[in-house]
Design an enzyme around this catalytic site. Structure first.
Site, PDB file in Angstrom:
ATOM      1  CE  LYS A 205      -3.963   1.834   0.069  1.00 51.35           C
ATOM      2  NZ  LYS A 205      -3.513   2.469  -0.952  1.00 51.35           N
TER       3      LYS A 205
ATOM      4  CD  GLN B 289       3.157   4.750   2.403  1.00 50.60           C
ATOM      5  OE1 GLN B 289       3.849   5.422   1.847  1.00 50.60           O
ATOM      6  NE2 GLN B 289       2.008   4.835   3.095  1.00 50.60           N
TER       7      GLN B 289
ATOM      8  CE  LYS C 242       4.179   7.630   5.878  1.00 48.25           C
ATOM      9  NZ  LYS C 242       3.733   8.529   4.603  1.00 48.25           N
TER      10      LYS C 242
ATOM     11  CE  LYS D 187       4.639   7.394  -2.057  1.00 46.76           C
ATOM     12  NZ  LYS D 187       3.691   7.544  -0.734  1.00 46.76           N
TER      13      LYS D 187
ATOM     14  N   GLY E 150      -2.950   8.113  -4.198  1.00 46.66           N
ATOM     15  CA  GLY E 150      -2.263   9.293  -4.875  1.00 46.66           C
ATOM     16  C   GLY E 150      -1.092   9.844  -3.954  1.00 46.66           C
ATOM     17  CG  ASP E 151       3.159  10.884  -3.195  1.00 47.14           C
ATOM     18  OD1 ASP E 151       3.121  10.710  -1.567  1.00 47.14           O
ATOM     19  OD2 ASP E 151       4.081  11.579  -3.321  1.00 47.14           O
TER      20      ASP E 151
ATOM     21  CB  THR F  16      -2.153  13.383   4.188  1.00 41.65           C
ATOM     22  OG1 THR F  16      -2.437  12.332   3.677  1.00 41.65           O
ATOM     23  CG2 THR F  16      -0.736  13.567   4.611  1.00 41.65           C
TER      24      THR F  16
ATOM     25  CG  ASN G 251      -4.524  16.351  -0.850  1.00 46.09           C
ATOM     26  OD1 ASN G 251      -4.106  15.823   0.364  1.00 46.09           O
ATOM     27  ND2 ASN G 251      -6.113  16.641  -0.964  1.00 46.09           N
TER      28      ASN G 251
ATOM     29  CB  SER H  16      -5.685   4.691   1.667  1.00 44.73           C
ATOM     30  OG  SER H  16      -5.345   5.874   0.789  1.00 44.73           O
TER      31      SER H  16
END
Length: 446
Positions: free
Chosen positions: A91, A112, A115, A127, A166-167, A211, A242, A378
């Site tokens: 993820k 990630q 996290k 990622k 998304g990022d 986030t 964002n 997510s």
């Protein structure tokens, strides 16, 4: 500092991954913290857990050809690094930005892992992205790129395998194009294959805000344990995308006075407080620069080509990109009265800057803990997709806030347990590492 065993591991990582400076930095930051955990758990070293975590399970690089509006063929490079699936399907987001190369994707994927572990939810770390730049491109150009990107990516993802989101450079528009192409290629409506979708086709409430909101929820918890709050505090935020927008929104809701934000061209100061609706109009609708803000609000000041961290503030929320706070910036921030730094972006603070904050007694929260709200939301979207359910905004926000409170509590308690009270970097790294390491031990040699 690292012990001799970890120094050997780190040297091996550098040797196997030459030139990938961001990845080296991310690995070092974790290895600097986890020595005490290895003393208590020698089985981790015996099973080579650290070496295995530092090596991605799978790295995918592919060509992305597409046609621009002039009919000219463009070639970009796509990436997906599936780093660790010990806790669940991979993820992590997709980043579309000219700076993207394998080292950036590996640093993000490595972060990630921990996290996602900190959320307590069943998701592994990965990622991806591309060196494609959506800025200045038409909707049809972005669509053609996304469709070409998915032609290769689709074979590597799935709701039980790898779930991108998304990022930077990948918002609702890009996710929509990617999902549409996935559905077209596979002839399956698998809502859970991508997160960050629109609310009309499987998206979740609060995902867009998560986030930024989560970063501020974490900051509020840090202040609360000292009997303080955001109310009345002067807040400086970097970025205006964002994460920054919704960090500003939640900070304002909790009583903070957000006076500055930025983009790649410079920074904006509004001593009366950032006008959030104007900022949203400029960045989310018009996709313009924040310099336009000062044209609408004459009392505001736009500073071209300078760093937002020269603006005094008690609370700093770096929400732009990696390594944006240098040692020089950190020194100035401390001198200007900054007392709390909470990372909304991934690794926005250089190691030297972190040391300066620590030595000055500034409370510092690393991104792997503080910005975990996005991936937590997510995972909540994945839950809703799996059950064909849809939750309200208020209920989703409550879930997000509880997750961030839990992450804070675990980081705080772990730091205390290992004799480093208040050290959120150590608390986050050790707790995340233990969760992944225990799962890897349970799975055997894979």
């Amino acid at each position: 500092m690292m012990n001799e065993t970890l120094e050997t591991v780190f040297a091996h990582v550098i040797g196997r991954n030459p030139g990938e400076q961001e990845f080296h930095q991310a690995v070092r930051e974790v290895l600097d913290s986890i020595g005490p955990a290895l003393v208590r758990h020698p089985e981790y070293a015996e099973a080579k857990i650290i070496e295995r975590i530092c090596e991605p399970e799978r790295q995918i690089i592919f060509r992305v050809p597409w046609e621009d509006d002039r009919g000219e063929v463009q070639i970009n490079r796509g990436f997906r690094v599936e780093f660790n699936s010990a806790l669940g399907p991979y993820k992590g987001g997709l980043r579309f930005h000219p700076s993207v190369y394998l080292g950036i994707v590996k640093f993000l994927g490595f972060e990630q892992i921990f996290k996602n572990a900190l959320t307590g939810m069943p998701i592994g770390g990965g990622k991806g992205g591309s060196d494609f730049d959506p800025k200045g491109r038409s909707d049809r150009e972005v669509m053609r790129f996304c469709q070409s990107f998915m032609i290769e990516l689709y074979r590597h993802i799935g709701e039980y395998t790898d779930v991108p989101a998304g990022d930077i450079g990948v918002g609702g528009r890009e996710i929509g194009y990617l999902f549409g192409q996935y559905k077209r290629i596979t002839n399956r409506y698998e809502s859970g294959v991508l997160t960050g979708k629109g609310l009309g086709y499987g998206g979740a409430q609060v995902r867009r805000e998560a986030t930024g909101y989560g970063t501020v929820f974490f900051a509020e918890e840090m202040l609360r344990v000292d009997g303080d709050s955001l109310d009345g505090k002067r807040v400086v935020v970097s970025g205006s995308g964002n994460v920054a927008i919704y960090a500003i929104e939640k900070a304002q809701q909790l009583g903070g006075n957000v006076v500055a934000c930025s983009d790649s061209s410079g920074y904006l100061v509004d001593e009366k407080g950032i006008d959030l609706e104007l900022l949203k109009q400029l960045k989310e609708v018009r996709r313009s620069r924040i310099s336009d803000y000062a044209q609408v609000r004459p009392h505001a000041r736009f500073v071209l080509g300078r760093n937002v961290w020269e603006v005094p503030g008690q609370i700093a929320l770096p929400c732009a990109t990696q390594n944006e706070i240098s040692a020089e910036d950190a020194t100035a921030m401390v001198a200007n009265g900054c007392t709390v730094v909470v990372e909304g972006a991934n690794m926005p603070t250089t190691p030297d800057a972190v040391r300066i904050f620590t030595q000055a007694g500034v409370r510092f929260a690393p991104g792997k803990a503080a910005n975990a709200g996005g991936v937590a939301a997510s995972a909540l979207e994945m839950q809703q997709n799996a059950t064909r359910d849809s939750w309200t905004f208020d209920y989703s926000e409550q879930r997000l806030q509880q997750i961030m409170q839990d992450i804070h509590a675990r980081c705080f308690a772990t730091a205390e347990e290992y004799g480093m009270p208040g050290n959120y970097v150590a608390g986050a790294n050790i707790d995340g590492f233990r969760r992944v390491a225990d799962a890897m031990l349970a799975h055997g040699l894979i």
